[in-house]
Design a protein around this motif. Structure first.
Motif, PDB file in Angstrom:
ATOM      1  N   LEU A 178       0.831  -1.199   0.000  1.00 58.21           N
ATOM      2  CA  LEU A 178       0.000   0.000   0.000  1.00 58.21           C
ATOM      3  C   LEU A 178       0.870   1.255   0.000  1.00 58.21           C
ATOM      4  O   LEU A 178       1.951   1.260   0.600  1.00 58.21           O
ATOM      5  CB  LEU A 178      -0.903   0.026   1.237  1.00 58.21           C
ATOM      6  N   PRO A 179       0.428   2.335  -0.630  1.00 56.00           N
ATOM      7  CA  PRO A 179       1.173   3.598  -0.574  1.00 56.00           C
ATOM      8  C   PRO A 179       1.017   4.248   0.796  1.00 56.00           C
ATOM      9  O   PRO A 179       0.026   4.034   1.495  1.00 56.00           O
ATOM     10  CB  PRO A 179       0.512   4.433  -1.674  1.00 56.00           C
ATOM     11  N   PRO A 180       1.991   5.084   1.214  1.00 56.80           N
ATOM     12  CA  PRO A 180       1.955   5.690   2.551  1.00 56.80           C
ATOM     13  C   PRO A 180       0.732   6.564   2.809  1.00 56.80           C
ATOM     14  O   PRO A 180       0.365   6.775   3.969  1.00 56.80           O
ATOM     15  CB  PRO A 180       3.240   6.528   2.583  1.00 56.80           C
ATOM     16  N   GLU A 181       0.126   7.111   1.763  1.00 56.92           N
ATOM     17  CA  GLU A 181      -1.048   7.966   1.959  1.00 56.92           C
ATOM     18  C   GLU A 181      -2.303   7.176   2.333  1.00 56.92           C
ATOM     19  O   GLU A 181      -3.310   7.757   2.716  1.00 56.92           O
ATOM     20  CB  GLU A 181      -1.338   8.762   0.679  1.00 56.92           C
ATOM     21  N   HIS A 182      -2.236   5.853   2.196  1.00 60.81           N
ATOM     22  CA  HIS A 182      -3.431   5.028   2.379  1.00 60.81           C
ATOM     23  C   HIS A 182      -3.820   4.918   3.854  1.00 60.81           C
ATOM     24  O   HIS A 182      -2.953   4.819   4.734  1.00 60.81           O
ATOM     25  CB  HIS A 182      -3.182   3.628   1.806  1.00 60.81           C
ATOM     26  N   TRP A 183      -5.118   4.925   4.108  1.00 61.58           N
ATOM     27  CA  TRP A 183      -5.606   4.834   5.490  1.00 61.58           C
ATOM     28  C   TRP A 183      -5.174   3.538   6.175  1.00 61.58           C
ATOM     29  O   TRP A 183      -5.083   3.479   7.416  1.00 61.58           O
ATOM     30  CB  TRP A 183      -7.122   4.970   5.543  1.00 61.58           C
ATOM     31  N   ALA A 184      -4.897   2.485   5.414  1.00 59.75           N
ATOM     32  CA  ALA A 184      -4.540   1.195   6.016  1.00 59.75           C
ATOM     33  C   ALA A 184      -3.032   0.943   6.025  1.00 59.75           C
ATOM     34  O   ALA A 184      -2.592  -0.124   6.451  1.00 59.75           O
ATOM     35  CB  ALA A 184      -5.249   0.062   5.264  1.00 59.75           C
ATOM     36  N   TRP A 185      -2.234   1.896   5.582  1.00 63.52           N
ATOM     37  CA  TRP A 185      -0.782   1.705   5.526  1.00 63.52           C
ATOM     38  C   TRP A 185      -0.191   1.604   6.924  1.00 63.52           C
ATOM     39  O   TRP A 185      -0.568   2.339   7.824  1.00 63.52           O
ATOM     40  CB  TRP A 185      -0.155   2.878   4.782  1.00 63.52           C
ATOM     41  N   ASN A 186       0.735   0.685   7.110  1.00 64.36           N
ATOM     42  CA  ASN A 186       1.432   0.528   8.382  1.00 64.36           C
ATOM     43  C   ASN A 186       2.908   0.865   8.186  1.00 64.36           C
ATOM     44  O   ASN A 186       3.626   0.148   7.495  1.00 64.36           O
ATOM     45  CB  ASN A 186       1.281  -0.904   8.909  1.00 64.36           C
ATOM     46  N   GLY A 187       3.352   1.953   8.790  1.00 69.50           N
ATOM     47  CA  GLY A 187       4.751   2.354   8.658  1.00 69.50           C
ATOM     48  C   GLY A 187       5.665   1.736   9.691  1.00 69.50           C
ATOM     49  O   GLY A 187       6.888   1.914   9.632  1.00 69.50           O
ATOM     50  N   ASN A 188       5.090   0.994  10.637  1.00 74.86           N
ATOM     51  CA  ASN A 188       5.890   0.389  11.710  1.00 74.86           C
ATOM     52  C   ASN A 188       6.156  -1.086  11.444  1.00 74.86           C
ATOM     53  O   ASN A 188       5.747  -1.966  12.195  1.00 74.86           O
ATOM     54  CB  ASN A 188       5.182   0.573  13.058  1.00 74.86           C
ATOM     55  N   VAL A 189       6.839  -1.346  10.337  1.00 71.78           N
ATOM     56  CA  VAL A 189       7.198  -2.714   9.981  1.00 71.78           C
ATOM     57  C   VAL A 189       8.710  -2.802   9.836  1.00 71.78           C
ATOM     58  O   VAL A 189       9.410  -1.774   9.788  1.00 71.78           O
ATOM     59  CB  VAL A 189       6.520  -3.155   8.662  1.00 71.78           C
ATOM     60  N   ALA A 190       9.225  -4.020   9.767  1.00 72.77           N
ATOM     61  CA  ALA A 190      10.668  -4.220   9.607  1.00 72.77           C
ATOM     62  C   ALA A 190      11.151  -3.594   8.299  1.00 72.77           C
ATOM     63  O   ALA A 190      10.571  -3.833   7.241  1.00 72.77           O
ATOM     64  CB  ALA A 190      10.985  -5.705   9.628  1.00 72.77           C
ATOM     65  N   ARG A 191      12.203  -2.777   8.400  1.00 72.30           N
ATOM     66  CA  ARG A 191      12.787  -2.154   7.225  1.00 72.30           C
ATOM     67  C   ARG A 191      13.830  -3.086   6.597  1.00 72.30           C
ATOM     68  O   ARG A 191      14.488  -3.854   7.303  1.00 72.30           O
ATOM     69  CB  ARG A 191      13.466  -0.828   7.587  1.00 72.30           C
ATOM     70  N   HIS A 192      14.015  -3.009   5.301  1.00 69.40           N
ATOM     71  CA  HIS A 192      15.099  -3.764   4.662  1.00 69.40           C
ATOM     72  C   HIS A 192      16.075  -2.784   4.027  1.00 69.40           C
ATOM     73  O   HIS A 192      16.209  -2.672   2.822  1.00 69.40           O
ATOM     74  CB  HIS A 192      14.576  -4.808   3.671  1.00 69.40           C
ATOM     75  N   ASN A 193      16.749  -2.044   4.913  1.00 72.13           N
ATOM     76  CA  ASN A 193      17.758  -1.095   4.471  1.00 72.13           C
ATOM     77  C   ASN A 193      18.983  -1.837   3.936  1.00 72.13           C
ATOM     78  O   ASN A 193      19.250  -2.986   4.311  1.00 72.13           O
ATOM     79  CB  ASN A 193      18.173  -0.176   5.624  1.00 72.13           C
ATOM     80  N   ARG A 199     -14.080  -0.050  10.330  1.00 75.31           N
ATOM     81  CA  ARG A 199     -12.837   0.472   9.754  1.00 75.31           C
ATOM     82  C   ARG A 199     -11.641   0.303  10.693  1.00 75.31           C
ATOM     83  O   ARG A 199     -10.559  -0.091  10.273  1.00 75.31           O
ATOM     84  CB  ARG A 199     -13.023   1.940   9.374  1.00 75.31           C
ATOM     85  N   SER A 200     -11.810   0.599  11.971  1.00 73.10           N
ATOM     86  CA  SER A 200     -10.696   0.501  12.914  1.00 73.10           C
ATOM     87  C   SER A 200     -10.227  -0.942  13.064  1.00 73.10           C
ATOM     88  O   SER A 200      -9.025  -1.207  13.191  1.00 73.10           O
ATOM     89  CB  SER A 200     -11.087   1.081  14.272  1.00 73.10           C
ATOM     90  N   GLN A 201     -11.179  -1.877  13.034  1.00 72.65           N
ATOM     91  CA  GLN A 201     -10.822  -3.289  13.127  1.00 72.65           C
ATOM     92  C   GLN A 201     -10.070  -3.730  11.870  1.00 72.65           C
ATOM     93  O   GLN A 201      -9.066  -4.446  11.952  1.00 72.65           O
ATOM     94  CB  GLN A 201     -12.087  -4.125  13.321  1.00 72.65           C
ATOM     95  N   GLN A 202     -10.554  -3.288  10.716  1.00 74.69           N
ATOM     96  CA  GLN A 202      -9.859  -3.618   9.473  1.00 74.69           C
ATOM     97  C   GLN A 202      -8.443  -3.041   9.466  1.00 74.69           C
ATOM     98  O   GLN A 202      -7.491  -3.702   9.057  1.00 74.69           O
ATOM     99  CB  GLN A 202     -10.645  -3.076   8.275  1.00 74.69           C
ATOM    100  N   GLN A 203      -8.320  -1.811   9.935  1.00 67.49           N
ATOM    101  CA  GLN A 203      -7.011  -1.151   9.952  1.00 67.49           C
ATOM    102  C   GLN A 203      -6.025  -1.939  10.810  1.00 67.49           C
ATOM    103  O   GLN A 203      -4.856  -2.122  10.428  1.00 67.49           O
ATOM    104  CB  GLN A 203      -7.165   0.271  10.485  1.00 67.49           C
ATOM    105  N   SER A 204      -6.498  -2.417  11.946  1.00 67.25           N
ATOM    106  CA  SER A 204      -5.640  -3.211  12.832  1.00 67.25           C
ATOM    107  C   SER A 204      -5.219  -4.526  12.173  1.00 67.25           C
ATOM    108  O   SER A 204      -4.056  -4.940  12.277  1.00 67.25           O
ATOM    109  CB  SER A 204      -6.381  -3.485  14.145  1.00 67.25           C
ATOM    110  N   ILE A 205      -6.169  -5.155  11.483  1.00 62.76           N
ATOM    111  CA  ILE A 205      -5.865  -6.425  10.812  1.00 62.76           C
ATOM    112  C   ILE A 205      -4.855  -6.211   9.688  1.00 62.76           C
ATOM    113  O   ILE A 205      -3.858  -6.957   9.559  1.00 62.76           O
ATOM    114  CB  ILE A 205      -7.151  -7.060  10.266  1.00 62.76           C
ATOM    115  N   TYR A 206      -5.086  -5.198   8.862  1.00 62.29           N
ATOM    116  CA  TYR A 206      -4.169  -4.952   7.735  1.00 62.29           C
ATOM    117  C   TYR A 206      -2.780  -4.562   8.235  1.00 62.29           C
ATOM    118  O   TYR A 206      -1.775  -4.883   7.603  1.00 62.29           O
ATOM    119  CB  TYR A 206      -4.738  -3.872   6.820  1.00 62.29           C
TER     120      TYR A 206
END
Length: 509
Positions: free
Chosen positions: A310-325, A452-459
């Motif tokens: 998902l793109p960062p602008e998306h309501w369901a995007w999760n930015g707190n995942v493992a990075r692969h730097n 929506r909040s439940q879906q966001q948590s699942i995604y």
């Protein structure tokens, strides 16, 4: 920049774009947009290629429409109710007319869906509506969709780009002269030459400033650039290589607008492969790829790193995942832990990467090939015509393959479509045959709730698992880049890279 990578970048070769005589366009009232190929079918029930969907979005209207955060907003449907997970009730506007003057009603929306679902028009879009049991139109402004099972993707499949209402009675030859209710109406199409639209005589939406639109088919990128420089064309969006765009910045008669885009470039792993089934190997490959260097060298920084589908602008995007730097030391450690020590030739093992003959894909493969050498992986690159390439990856006949999501990754249902066991080909796009029972269950849970909040948590949890398991490497999102003549003003770019900027554009003579 490493010498080898510099040589690869130079191999792109940008033809020196000499400024020639500027040509006067056929009509000052016509705006010419350059496209790479003809739309395959302008019947919105059938066309699924990018050009068909983007041009259709100007001609036709959908029930709902995506906003800048990919939330779904009212459009033809002024509102809708979801009394239970199997029922959607849409309340349609009563002030919409087709370009032929006919009033648009719920009967037209029902007819559009019925002809797709019942095979009266042959369309791959029928797969998107398999969960629909039946569609009712109890009155002119009410459309009721009854589902066989919960479907979180339903509203997305009724939104702009993927859906457009056609007049009831439209047959299989409707594509020859499509009639919609959007801000522009169809005039003509000549295959491999152009598509011509004109401003609708009346519309429930604000009428565009542009009187006439010509989408000119120009397959060659250098020719597209020259047409813009000559003044015989007005715009090209996401249709020029980064080095060409860079060269065109020196042309005082052209303007370049850019912004964050949603097109995702990624690498798919065949997780059934004896080597690649080990998540440590997949993660090692991700850590061995220097994405910032590639973005800078190949894309002139017109892209941003991706850690999710998902793109960062998306309501369901999760930015707190493992990075692969980029971390070749950790990559080497993971490969050692997986039991693949270096051999006498300094390589641990060989892998194959299949690509299409697209120059960008082949160039990316060459860069990845060079970078994996540093961690002891020999990557053999082979290119095929697109039909062969697509057939092979759909059947799992590959180890690694580059690909793109263009629009499809704007809906959270992309996770079900790409990563569940129910979506193994030919039933979906899980071409790497990734299998994770927890992901399957989470996405089943997401489909069974409208909260929506439940879906966001699942995604969010799904994205965390995928970042750890790495069934595919999310590389970067390409920026939306519009090169245009300075007579086009008031342009508002969409992250999707569609043609919505033409709705509000003004023409300055």
């Amino acid at each position: 920049m490493p010498k080898k990578l510099a040589l690869i970048v130079l191999s792109i070769g940008v033809t020196c774009l000499q400024l020639g005589c500027r040509h006067k366009r056929e009509s000052a009232n016509t705006v010419t947009v350059l496209i790479e190929s003809s739309p395959t079918n302008l019947d919105p029930r059938i066309g699924v290629d990018a050009q068909s969907e983007r041009i259709d979005s100007l001609i036709f209207d959908s029930l709902v429409r995506k906003d800048e955060h990919f939330n779904l907003q009212p459009w033809l449907a002024s509102s809708w109710d979801n009394p239970d997970t199997l029922t959607y009730i849409f309340h349609l506007r009563n002030d919409v007319h087709f370009h032929n003057g006919k009033h648009l009603t719920a009967a037209d929306a029902k007819y559009t869906l019925d002809t797709i679902m019942q095979g009266k028009v042959i369309s791959v879009k029928a797969n998107a509506y398999q969960t629909i049991d039946r569609v009712d139109a109890p009155d002119a402004q009410t459309l009721v969709i009854h589902l066989k099972k919960p479907d979180p993707a339903l509203l997305w499949n009724l939104s702009d780009g993927g859906f457009g209402v056609v007049p009831a009675g439209s047959g299989r030859d409707f594509w020859k002269h499509p009639i919609g209710s959007g801000p522009f109406q169809f005039v003509s199409q000549e295959q491999d030459k152009d598509v011509i639209l004109m401003r609708a005589a009346q519309s429930w939406q604000p009428l565009p400033s542009i009187q006439s639109l010509r989408f000119a088919v120009v397959p060659d990128a250098t020719t597209r650039a020259l047409e813009l420089q000559k003044g015989s064309a007005d715009a090209a969006i996401n249709a020029l290589p980064a080095d060409t765009v860079y060269a065109l910045r020196r042309d005082a008669n052209l303007q370049i607008d850019s912004g964050p885009g949603t097109t995702l470039v990624y690498l798919t792993f065949n997780t059934r492969d004896p080597i690649l089934r080990d998540a440590r190997v997949r993660n090692a490959i991700a850590l061995a790829i220097n994405r910032p260097l590639i973005i800078h060298s190949l894309y002139r920084d017109e892209a941003r790193l991706a850690e999710s589908t998902l793109p960062p602008e998306h309501w369901a995007w999760n930015g707190n995942v493992a990075r692969h730097n980029y971390d070749p030391v950790s990559a080497n450690t993971l490969l050692d832990q997986a039991g693949y020590s270096r051999k006498a030739d300094a390589y641990r093992f060989h892998l194959g990467m299949k690509t299409s003959t697209d120059e960008g894909s082949r160039l990316l493969a060459m860069v990845v090939q060079q970078q994996l050498t540093a961690v002891g992986i020999a990557l053999d690159v082979r290119s095929f015509e697109f039909a062969t390439f697509y057939s092979d990856i759909s059947r799992g006949v590959f180890q690694i393959a580059p690909s793109r999501w263009i629009g499809g990754n704007e809906a959270p249902d992309i996770f079900r479509y790409s990563f569940t066991t129910a979506s193994f080909p030919p039933h979906g796009a899980n071409r790497g045959f990734y299998a994770n029972t927890k992901v399957d269950q989470l996405l089943t849970d997401a489909a069974s709730t409208a909260d929506r909040s439940q879906q966001q948590s699942i995604y969010a949890e799904v994205q965390k698992i995928l970042a750890d398991d790495m069934p595919a490497i999310n590389l970067w999102y390409l920026d939306t880049v519009l090169v245009h003549s300075r007579r086009l003003q008031n342009l508002h770019l969409s992250p999707s890279g569609n043609y919505d900027f033409l709705r509000d554009a003004t023409v300055k003579e």
